[in-house]
Design a protein around this motif. Structure first.
Motif, short mmCIF file in Angstrom:
data_model
loop_
_atom_site.label_atom_id
_atom_site.label_comp_id
_atom_site.label_asym_id
_atom_site.label_seq_id
_atom_site.Cartn_x
_atom_site.Cartn_y
_atom_site.Cartn_z
N TYR A 48 0.83 -1.21 0.00
CA TYR A 48 0.00 0.00 0.00
C TYR A 48 0.86 1.26 0.00
CZ TYR A 48 -4.36 -2.58 0.83
OH TYR A 48 -5.46 -3.39 0.73
N ALA A 49 1.95 1.23 0.77
CA ALA A 49 2.85 2.39 0.81
C ALA A 49 3.46 2.64 -0.56
CB ALA A 49 3.93 2.18 1.86
N GLY A 50 3.87 1.56 -1.23
CA GLY A 50 4.42 1.71 -2.58
C GLY A 50 3.39 2.22 -3.57
N ALA A 51 2.15 1.72 -3.44
CA ALA A 51 1.07 2.17 -4.32
C ALA A 51 0.82 3.66 -4.14
CB ALA A 51 -0.20 1.38 -4.02
N TRP A 52 0.82 4.12 -2.89
CA TRP A 52 0.56 5.54 -2.66
C TRP A 52 1.70 6.41 -3.19
CZ3 TRP A 52 -3.19 8.64 -2.14
CH2 TRP A 52 -2.95 9.96 -1.75
N ARG A 53 2.93 5.99 -3.01
CA ARG A 53 4.06 6.77 -3.53
C ARG A 53 3.97 6.90 -5.04
NH1 ARG A 53 7.03 3.63 0.21
NH2 ARG A 53 7.68 2.23 -1.50
N ALA A 103 -6.33 -0.34 -4.06
CA ALA A 103 -6.61 -0.61 -2.65
C ALA A 103 -5.72 0.25 -1.76
CB ALA A 103 -6.40 -2.09 -2.35
N GLY A 104 -4.48 0.47 -2.19
CA GLY A 104 -3.58 1.33 -1.44
C GLY A 104 -4.05 2.77 -1.43
N ILE A 105 -4.56 3.23 -2.57
CA ILE A 105 -5.10 4.60 -2.65
C ILE A 105 -6.32 4.74 -1.76
CG2 ILE A 105 -6.15 6.29 -4.21
CD1 ILE A 105 -4.43 5.04 -6.45
N ALA A 106 -7.18 3.74 -1.80
CA ALA A 106 -8.39 3.76 -0.97
C ALA A 106 -8.02 3.78 0.51
CB ALA A 106 -9.25 2.55 -1.28
N ASP A 107 -7.05 2.97 0.89
CA ASP A 107 -6.65 2.90 2.30
C ASP A 107 -6.12 4.24 2.78
OD1 ASP A 107 -5.93 1.11 4.71
OD2 ASP A 107 -4.01 2.07 4.23
#
Length: 384
Positions: A48-53, A103-107
């Motif tokens: 999730y952290a990688g997706a957000w970055r 899912a990472g963006i949603a979280d």
């Protein structure tokens, strides 16, 4: 009005001054923050952290608002990911990876108190369309059947030093994946005190929390059975490896154990005699499958455990050493092989579900249809 303000889905939460709280409440806040970190697994948090970055970088390049993000911004991000290619000209990211990034963006949004832009129908519809466009059969690892497992284990140097140290550990790992139907993360996470010697069954293994049972609420005992022959006895293999661990790095004792393996005889106590190890040797929270180092003259067993990725790499290496093509195999091939071999030998779906701790019969049937298509198939009853 700027582009970013037009595409703001919701306003960011208004910051408020921290209320005056006493020392006890501050300690409870620390506890609550710690509990929050256990909501998701470590692997999921990293993903999730990688997706957000990556999403934030995309927004920065195009001067878009990342938090809170407008659904249209997310749609553009999905479209961008869908057209990226790898070095071979294929899609850089699978649909599953794209869904994980969403899912990472949603979280990130939900944790910030903002609306989830990925839940918008325009975004979900776009992903469904991409999934249909790329519809293809998933690439599953080929199963390793019993003959394959025996070929891999037989190719190892068991009774020589120092190669025999790694062979002893790797044999246990292979049987855990095949006979125990364990995932690689489950096998890597086992400690000695997760094992219980059982006079009738062989070894009982308490797996604990797993990928499919993160709250550890489902039955988790796995049986590692005695084999009819020493060569197929997973319990004997376990005894040999634990005996090396008990030797605690003593080179002379290790060499004596390897040279006196007696691979053609049971050493597990199956025939009523004492095994190489006892229950007292398992009363330790230390890792079962430990990292090893060896050169031409010396082998060292470290105190730290192996990783699931290391087990995957190990098995592929052992498969290649056995003269097989490792390209379509992985550690999951052992779990798939358990299903396929058991079904070919007449096991019911219920029996297989119990062994592998599957919750749905459909999951077992996937392996069955893929690798054992003639079983329970009316085509075999046409009288041809």
């Amino acid at each position: 009005m700027s582009q970013t303000s037009i595409l703001a889905a919701v306003s960011a939460p208004v910051s408020t001054l921290e209320p005056e709280i006493n020392d006890e409440l501050r300690e409870l806040e620390v506890v609550s923050r710690d509990l929050e970190t256990h909501t998701l697994s470590a692997n999921t948090r990293r993903a999730y952290a990688g997706a957000w970055r990556d999403f934030a970088a995309f927004c920065s390049v195009h001067d878009l608002e990342a938090m809170p993000a407008h659904p249209e911004t997310v749609r553009w991000y999905v479209a961008w990911m869908s057209v990226q290619l790898d070095d071979l000209g294929g899609p850089r990211w699978s649909v599953a990876t794209i869904r994980q990034r969403l899912a990472g963006i949603a979280d990130a949004h939900l944790r910030s108190g903002a609306l989830d832009p990925t839940a918008h129908r325009g975004v979900s519809g776009l992903v469904r369309g991409l999934a249909k466009l790329r519809a293809m059969r998933p690439k599953r690892k080929r199963p390793l059947l019993l003959d394959d497992v025996m070929r891999v284990i037989t190719a190892m140097d068991h009774d020589v030093y120092p190669a025999g140290v790694s062979a002893a550990r790797d044999s246990v790992a292979v049987w855990l994946g095949f006979a125990g139907a364990l995932r690689r993360s489950e096998a890597a996470g086992l400690t000695l005190d997760d094992l219980e010697l059982h006079q009738r069954d062989g070894v009982h293994i308490r797996v604990g929390a797993t990928k499919a049972d993160q709250d550890n609420s489902a039955p988790d005992v796995v049986v590692l059975p005695y084999g009819s022959m020493p060569s197929t006895c997973a319990v004997c293999t376990l005894h040999r490896w634990v005996a090396l661990l008990v030797a605690d790095g003593d080179q002379r004792t290790t060499m004596r154990l390897l040279l006196g393996y007696q691979i053609d005889e049971h050493v597990c106590g199956r025939d009523g005699g004492p095994g190489l190890v006892s229950s007292a040797d398992l009363a330790s929270p230390t890792p079962l499958l430990r990292a090893t180092y060896r050169n031409r003259r010396l082998a060292t067993i470290h105190g730290r455990g192996v990783t699931g990725d290391a087990l995957h790499t190990m098995l592929r290496t052992r498969i290649a050493e056995a003269g097989m093509d490792p390209g379509t195999y992985g550690f999951h091939s052992l779990r798939a092989g358990h299903v396929t071999q058991a079904r070919r030998n007449g096991a019911s779906t219920e029996e297989i579900m119990r062994a592998g701790r599957w919750k749905k019969a459909e999951t077992v049937d996937v392996y069955d249809r893929e690798w054992n298509p003639a079983a329970r198939n009316s085509v075999m009853r046409l009288g041809l």
